[in-house]
Design an enzyme around this catalytic site. Structure first.
Site, PDB file in Angstrom:
ATOM      1  N   CYS A   1       4.527   0.995  -7.275  1.00 12.39           N
ATOM      2  CA  CYS A   1       5.344   1.574  -8.187  1.00 12.39           C
ATOM      3  C   CYS A   1       5.064   0.783  -9.539  1.00 12.39           C
ATOM      4  O   CYS A   1       5.022  -0.569  -9.515  1.00 12.39           O
ATOM      5  CB  CYS A   1       6.814   1.610  -7.608  1.00 12.39           C
ATOM      6  SG  CYS A   1       7.888   1.974  -8.748  1.00 12.39           S
TER       7      CYS A   1
ATOM      8  N   CYS B   1      12.741   3.557  -5.720  1.00 12.62           N
ATOM      9  CA  CYS B   1      13.490   3.770  -6.991  1.00 12.62           C
ATOM     10  C   CYS B   1      14.517   4.723  -6.936  1.00 12.62           C
ATOM     11  O   CYS B   1      15.786   4.608  -7.466  1.00 12.62           O
ATOM     12  CB  CYS B   1      12.604   4.048  -8.371  1.00 12.62           C
ATOM     13  SG  CYS B   1      11.410   2.724  -8.684  1.00 12.62           S
TER      14      CYS B   1
ATOM     15  N   ASN C   1     -29.884  -7.384  -3.776  1.00 11.94           N
ATOM     16  CA  ASN C   1     -30.029  -5.976  -4.030  1.00 11.94           C
ATOM     17  C   ASN C   1     -31.070  -5.300  -3.761  1.00 11.94           C
ATOM     18  O   ASN C   1     -31.993  -5.628  -3.682  1.00 11.94           O
ATOM     19  CB  ASN C   1     -29.331  -5.904  -5.547  1.00 11.94           C
ATOM     20  CG  ASN C   1     -28.416  -4.721  -5.826  1.00 11.94           C
ATOM     21  OD1 ASN C   1     -27.960  -4.144  -4.840  1.00 11.94           O
ATOM     22  ND2 ASN C   1     -28.599  -4.305  -7.365  1.00 11.94           N
TER      23      ASN C   1
ATOM     24  N   HIS D   1     -10.651  -5.550  -7.273  1.00 13.60           N
ATOM     25  CA  HIS D   1     -10.295  -4.245  -8.046  1.00 13.60           C
ATOM     26  C   HIS D   1      -9.430  -3.637  -7.239  1.00 13.60           C
ATOM     27  O   HIS D   1      -9.051  -2.356  -7.348  1.00 13.60           O
ATOM     28  CB  HIS D   1     -11.477  -3.569  -8.041  1.00 13.60           C
ATOM     29  CG  HIS D   1     -12.613  -4.011  -9.253  1.00 13.60           C
ATOM     30  ND1 HIS D   1     -13.665  -3.741  -9.135  1.00 13.60           N
ATOM     31  CD2 HIS D   1     -12.427  -5.025 -10.086  1.00 13.60           C
ATOM     32  CE1 HIS D   1     -14.665  -4.617 -10.177  1.00 13.60           C
ATOM     33  NE2 HIS D   1     -13.545  -5.285 -10.728  1.00 13.60           N
TER      34      HIS D   1
ATOM     35  N   CYS E   1       8.680   7.106  -6.999  1.00 13.07           N
ATOM     36  CA  CYS E   1       8.892   6.229  -6.057  1.00 13.07           C
ATOM     37  C   CYS E   1      10.086   6.155  -4.921  1.00 13.07           C
ATOM     38  O   CYS E   1      11.179   6.657  -5.661  1.00 13.07           O
ATOM     39  CB  CYS E   1       8.849   4.827  -6.650  1.00 13.07           C
ATOM     40  SG  CYS E   1       9.638   3.383  -5.920  1.00 13.07           S
TER      41      CYS E   1
ATOM     42  N   GLY F   1     -25.038  -6.775  -3.617  1.00 10.32           N
ATOM     43  CA  GLY F   1     -24.795  -5.416  -3.541  1.00 10.32           C
ATOM     44  C   GLY F   1     -24.075  -5.057  -4.937  1.00 10.32           C
ATOM     45  O   GLY F   1     -23.291  -4.028  -5.012  1.00 10.32           O
TER      46      GLY F   1
ATOM     47  N   ASN G   1     -15.228  -4.212  -3.868  1.00  9.30           N
ATOM     48  CA  ASN G   1     -14.857  -2.933  -3.141  1.00  9.30           C
ATOM     49  C   ASN G   1     -13.385  -2.753  -2.729  1.00  9.30           C
ATOM     50  O   ASN G   1     -12.637  -3.640  -2.451  1.00  9.30           O
ATOM     51  CB  ASN G   1     -15.615  -3.093  -1.857  1.00  9.30           C
ATOM     52  CG  ASN G   1     -17.052  -3.550  -2.001  1.00  9.30           C
ATOM     53  OD1 ASN G   1     -17.642  -2.624  -3.051  1.00  9.30           O
ATOM     54  ND2 ASN G   1     -17.772  -3.761  -0.928  1.00  9.30           N
TER      55      ASN G   1
END
Length: 382
Positions: free
Chosen positions: A232, A266, A352, A224, A263, A322, A196
């Site tokens: 950046c 930067c 599930n 993830h 950015c 899930g 998630n």
């Protein structure tokens, strides 16, 4: 004569000293008297106490194990339609396992109002539409090659990310999140691997994480990334996501927003270099810190190291919850844990709403019990 008298006197003195002086320490045969304080001190034998402590902390014997890949209908049980032994098995796994590994998907956040991905009402369906190049599926908005292929797709991606960010900020952690947090607080959750990106888990006390991921490993590993942060692509600066810097509509011109924002760090470096007369190195772009399809995972190596460490720690329970495990890397992760736990006679649970496909079960290799139902009902078993 005088010498004899002196010698007699010395002998007499020595004899008197021997009879009148007490020894500096009592002989070994003399028993020392205990003070009143010592009389109240209980005699404790560490050798006897340690096994007793271990006995009190010992996992109770498992009296029932269902046949492999059995199905337990959670809703039916809560409605009083049987399944007592399977319910006890789930209770045993959650109450008495000492080193629990949990691999979670979007299903644990649906109750908070955050949509999943692949269901009939999930993001892949709701985000489907069209652009100048033809039909666009919701999955395309999570594909690195598609998202930055043109401004139109980038604008759609920005809109989706900012909407998810707003939803995550306004949502509350679910009952299942709180249950995991409680297990972690008891020291029995070895690791939470979450797919998630909403951050509803990591805001809880015992489900902390590190951004960027670092060792020693935190309790929660975000497989993830997170919709709450940006990074950046040049200087690797990480900051909290500010929705106002993203252009979400083609007519959006507020605050000089760009389709892919630059950015600020930067830009500051470039200004300093210009004043110093140094050559330009360029300015990076900010993107949501979310791992998309068809891109290299920026933290893949350290996640692999944490996984190997967790396997060596000999976990005794795996909870896959899930998720339909459509991501090959996550499926392989679960398979490795399932094999390790099965070899040690631990417990593997799959929770599930929808039953897993046979190919998924074959890929995992082993599941003790498939629990069908809403994961938010699991805490009701207690």
């Amino acid at each position: 004569m005088v010498q004899e008298l002196v010698q007699d006197q010395i002998s007499a003195d020595l004899k008197e000293n021997k009879t009148s002086r007490l020894p500096l320490t009592p002989p070994a045969t003399v028993e020392k008297k205990r003070t009143d304080e010592k009389e109240y001190v209980s005699k404790v034998s560490p050798k006897k106490l340690l096994p007793q402590l271990k006995k009190n902390n010992r996992k109770p014997r498992l009296k029932y194990r269902p046949e492999a890949f059995s199905i337990f209908h959670l809703t039916d049980y809560l409605d009083g339609l049987g399944g007592d032994k399977d319910a006890d098995f789930v209770r045993y796994a959650l109450k008495h396992s000492k080193r629990i590994i949990t691999v979670a998907g979007a299903g644990i956040s649906v109750a908070a109002g955050i949509p999943d991905f692949r269901s009939k009402t999930g993001l892949f369906k709701s985000l489907a539409g069209k652009n100048l190049n033809g039909p666009v599926s919701g999955k395309d908005l999570f594909d690195f090659n598609q998202v930055y292929s043109c401004d139109e797709m980038s604008i759609k991606f920005n809109g989706m990310i900012t909407s998810l960010h707003k939803l995550a900020q306004e949502s509350e952690s679910t009952e299942f999140h709180f249950m995991l947090n409680e297990i972690a607080g008891e020291g029995r959750l070895q690791r939470l691997y979450t797919q998630n990106i909403d951050g509803l888990d990591t805001r809880l006390t015992h489900l902390n994480t590190k951004i960027p991921l670092d060792k020693p490993a935190p309790m929660t590993v975000q497989l993830h990334g997170s919709v709450n942060h940006v990074e950046c692509n040049m200087c690797s600066m990480i900051d909290k996501l500010n929705p106002s810097i993203f252009k979400c509509h083609s007519e959006d011109t507020t605050n000089n927003t760009q389709v892919v924002p630059t950015c600020s760090q930067c830009e500051e470096y470039e200004t300093v270099r210009m004043v110093a007369g140094l050559r330009s190195k360029g300015v990076g772009k900010l993107r949501p810190r979310v791992v998309l399809y068809n891109e290299m995972h920026p933290e893949g190596d350290i996640i692999g190291e944490i996984t190997s460490h967790d396997i060596k720690k000999k976990p005794d329970c795996l909870i896959v919850v899930g998720t339909s495990l459509q991501i090959p890397g996550v499926k392989q992760l679960c398979k490795q844990f399932a094999q390790t736990i099965r070899a040690r006679k631990g417990i593997v649970l799959y929770l599930n709403k929808d039953p897993p496909s046979q190919s998924l079960l074959d890929a995992l290799g082993w599941v003790d019990l498939v629990v069908l139902g809403d994961c938010q009902d699991v805490p009701k078993l207690f």
